[in-house]
Write a protein that holds these residues in place. Sequence first.
Motif, mmCIF file in Angstrom:
data_model
loop_
_atom_site.group_PDB
_atom_site.id
_atom_site.type_symbol
_atom_site.label_atom_id
_atom_site.label_comp_id
_atom_site.label_asym_id
_atom_site.label_seq_id
_atom_site.Cartn_x
_atom_site.Cartn_y
_atom_site.Cartn_z
ATOM 1 N N GLY B 55 0.802 -1.214 0.000
ATOM 2 C CA GLY B 55 0.000 0.000 0.000
ATOM 3 C C GLY B 55 0.832 1.259 0.000
ATOM 4 O O GLY B 55 2.052 1.206 -0.206
ATOM 5 N N PRO B 56 0.177 2.394 0.227
ATOM 6 C CA PRO B 56 0.863 3.686 0.076
ATOM 7 C C PRO B 56 2.001 3.903 1.077
ATOM 8 O O PRO B 56 2.956 4.602 0.788
ATOM 9 N N LYS B 58 4.897 2.101 3.598
ATOM 10 C CA LYS B 58 5.552 0.797 3.748
ATOM 11 C C LYS B 58 6.507 0.812 4.915
ATOM 12 O O LYS B 58 7.005 1.861 5.334
ATOM 13 N N GLN B 69 -5.598 4.344 4.763
ATOM 14 C CA GLN B 69 -5.777 4.624 3.335
ATOM 15 C C GLN B 69 -6.114 3.337 2.607
ATOM 16 O O GLN B 69 -5.857 2.240 3.110
#
Lengths: 332, 793, 176
Positions: B55-56, B58, B69
Amino acid sequence: MMPDWIITAILVAIKLGFVLALLLTGAAYLVLAERKLLGRMQLRYGPNRVGPFGLMQPLADAVKLLMKEDFIPAQGDKVLFFIAPGIAAVTALITFAVIPFGPPLRLFGREMPLVVCDLNIGLLYFLGLSSLAVYGIALGGWASNSKYALLGSIRALAQLISYELSMGLSIVPVVLMARSFSLTEIVNAQTHIPFALLNPPAFLVFLISVLAESKRTPFDIPEAENEIVAGFHTEYSGMRFGMFFVGEYINVIILSSMVTVLFLGGWHGPLLPGIVWFFGKVMLIAFLFIWTRGTLPRFRYDQLMHFGWKVLVPIALLNVVVTGAILLLLQG
Amino acid sequence: MPTLTIDNKSITVPDGTNVLEAAQRLGIVIPHFCYHEALGAVGACRLCAMMFEEGPVKGLQMACMVTAQDGMQISTLHPEAQELRSHVIEWMMLNHPHDCPVCDEGGECQLQDMTIAGGHGRRRYAGKKRTWINQDLGPFVVQEMNRCIQCYRCVRTYQDYCGGDDFGVMGSRNRLFFGRFQPGKLESPFSGNLVDVCPTGVFTDKTFRFKTRYWDIEEAPAVCPHCSLGCTVIPGARYRELQRVRAGVNRQTNGFFICDRSRFGYGYANHRERIRQPNCQGAATSWREALEHLKERLGKVVNEYGPLSVAIVGSPRSSLECQALLREWTREHGYRPPLFEIDNRRDRTARILAAGLGKQARSMAEIADSDCLVMLGSDPLNEAPLLALAIRQAVRNGCHVTCLDPRAVKLPCAASHLPVQPEQLLPAINGLVANRFEEFERQDQLFLEGAAERLGRAERPVLVGGGDLLGPEGTEALLKAARSLNAGLFVTLGGPNSYGGALLSEDGPDSEEMIEAALEGEIKALFCIEADPLTEGPARSARALGQLELLVVCDHMVNRTARSADIFLPTTAPPEAAGTYINNEGRMLPFGGAYAPGLPLRDIGEGGHPPRTFSNITTGGEPRPAWAILATLLQRPLDFDSIHHGLESDPHFAGLGLLSPGGEGRRVTDAGMLPPAAQPEFPHSAPEGSLPLLVVEALFGTEPLSSLSPALEPVIPEAAVQLHPTTAARLGISDGETVSLRTELEHLRLTARTEAEMVPGLLVAYRLRGTPLELLPVGKITPCLLEKGGNDA
Amino acid sequence: MNLIRGIKGTAQAYWITLRTMFRKPVTIQYPEQKRQPFPRYRARIVLTRDPDGGERCVACYLCSAACPVDCISMQAAEAKDGRRYAEWFRINFTRCIFCGLCTEACPTRAIQMTSDYEICNRDPLDLVYEKTDLLIDDTGKDPDYNFYRHAGIGVVNPRGGNEDEKPPADVRDLLP
């Protein structure tokens, strides 16, 4: 001189009193003997506090049981609850009526058979009463209105009916060999050789069935403590429980006596008087009962049924056929 | 609405939720200290580490610092995350002392839980531990700084959330000290929240010191009985003694915190003078005898004078169940309709509010969310402390607060305050609607015009009123104003269940009418359920009560009326029985009883230990819930649930049966009825040279229940009269001087205190219990004479 | 083969019970013969004192929490010197099952079990032991342990005066 019939009556009364006292004290001391023997088998002494060597223990137990609260379950069937222990004890007691425990005595010039009543169908009487004994247990379990009691009595019913079959079948060869239903006749038929030696399969089947009939280890699933508390007498206390208890031990004596009468030649034996032989043999069988209790674990229900129906009944049936055939051959 | 996956479980959360909250919603327990729902996240403790795998974002991150998010894949069980957490907790434990057995937090300690959860069990660090000298923080909170793990929760609560300024953090690096600059009493009225908020045992409850462990205490969610706001609290008792109260969570009312009055005012339940046995004419009897005696005497009165000679006074302290049964009882026997508040002003205020609140009702959560607050005659810190916290949260969110009040209203936040005379409140309210303030001076006009202008511009305006000062007329005007301005309305009332009593009163008579009837001899028997007409009622009550043939009092505390009762029946204190309160916004809040009543074991001990006897009877266990006494009189089964659910047949209380104690509650569905028109008051002829005296509530010492609490004794304010310096100068009185105050009935000596922020020409005194001040009507102007010194008694 | 094994197995069992019958029982004839239990035997509970003579019990309620039969009750109180102690401490030995969980829970080694197993009584109330009955003048099994020398709240030693503690920090100190 007294009329003849009075003397007869007195003698009969003495005999009856002797038998009754012997049976009840016998049952009481059988309890003590069992506790002491089991104790020794488990490296304990058993009861040794009441009286010398704990000999007064049965008395103390009786007093205790009499003084305990007589508990009746609230939702139970009161009448049946009262009757059930009575049936159990009384049927056990009156079975002894047909058991000859010694050779006939000669007293005051008259023949006195050492049996309460020498029925010519004594064996059928025994079978009938032992079936009747089931009622005490079935009714006791039912009247208690307790799941454990009911489970116990159902188990007892199933077990007693199953093993009654093999017991009855194992007696058939005896009747065939003795050619009589009278127990005195059967004893007399074994004057020289006891039937246990003549027909060991019948003896073994009978012995095992008798063990099951007495609801003792390894056939004590009707009162399996770790499964159903105390089985059919879970709700009983005080002397009512005591009657079940006494009934059980009288039953042990009676069944041992039956083994003696049917297979071990009753009072027949060398040297010693007949009555001593008889009671010696009864005590030996009773010891076997206790020894078994100290040795074998309990059967599972399915094992019990399997053993009764698939092992004992076929053996007993086969034995009837074989014995009958041999007897036919010998006669022919 | 992002959707994210934590430990292979997916959840969709609202925008702005952080990952820690999302994990909590999934039921995943992740250790944390600094994050608190009310305080937010600061990422200070480094304990809520999670591995962000896809995902956005890490890598290893602090969950509370990452906003959820879409497409996040997170693992809490990743070995790296687990290792980090176990190291962090080990560092935190470096200086933590080995004193859990003597720490009151033990058993409910977040640090204990998190240490075990983090997998730290054996100390590896051989160095020495840092120690501190503790401060004395006053009568409520004990400090033990050695236990501190520097999570900053206390400072964030005390300073940021509650607006206290005498407590903070000092020092640097591993020498952080959380406390006051000088030892002394914590001044914030919300100081007790430090106890709840501290994750370990640095701040513990002094009144609860060493009393009981968490696992032994009997607790149940309840509603605070000390004001009308209906905060959720959790009282805890052991050995029949109410030992502590902690904050419950109700996001609609109090949020996560409570005030010190609520937390430390519990002593009334254990009060030594509490009568725990029914008694007739002062002689203790059994319940059966007392009730038979009561029926006999009541029957005699009814036979002789008719059922209308029996009057009932209920109380805003009683549960809704009790009040409803009271009404049923009067209806069944044809007695006079019951009153649920003997103070006529408060009664009428509550009934007018209940009749018209409707859509204008706002909860405290909505106040905290408001962008413009106008307070009229309301002094939250004294009348309803948690309201002050809600206002502070609104201010922190950018709200502007305007306060019109004769008193020097102190708020834990910035507010513009205009001192006005009590009688100017009504024109001010009407002026806010019409935006015309001719009656005010030019300077005040400007102030008020500004307030009106802000009010008109605001998107979520709320008018906050103090029921005591506004009175029925003011409340009515405020209601109209709220409707025409399309603003919310929040008016504080007299007692925890004033609103319920107002709904049940319908259009029945008011106390004025009852007192008149009693004075004329029409009333022969009076039934007081948890009410004290002699203290709370008008001065004529004493004369009216003197004419009775039978006075029955059911109460759990000893007060004036109870002392003169013919028959006294003990009732349970609020934490001892279940019930329902309706708070000042019409929110039905059921509560459960935490423990069964009885004489505290502490009071019946012999030789330092409990008595060595066995008994099935609880000593002092006689008190019964008021509803149960009424159910007995009504010959109804003593089944709380059936009575509670039976209330739903009244359309007001629809949905009550669905609520559970400790929940958010639910607003009543229907409006109440207006009281009958008030009888015109005869203007009192004020004596020459008299000054108007305004008697008001204070934070401590005026509320009837908490004023019986020994724990609050050290903070009860002095008996003083406040006045503006100019007024004082005119009278020649200086600050701190003893003055003599003479009203129509009372004569008392007080200390004078000058207060520059209050309105000139007015005297203000707290209605302190146990002083003659408690007999003066609250919120009403009493003319009085003030003299210097005054040694003549 | 199975049949033979079965018969053999059964016969063996009979042989073992028969043989056992003739061995000497292991029974001890209490009360004529008494047995000295091992030191870690779990019988009558006592409250011990620390090596400095103070009461070890800090009334932390852990024993009462651990007790599966709820036979321990107490009330904690604070002494003038800050020491936490039991205002009263009661063990109901009619309920106690001598499981020893209380001694395992005790963080201060105050509650310990002794090998005095003869505490039968005819009056149940005599078996409700108060603190005076429980407290002994001895350290019991862990003679050197004093909880307050490790706890760090300054009861026995002044604050920061224990072996594993630094002296109290000064918040106004600017030195590193």
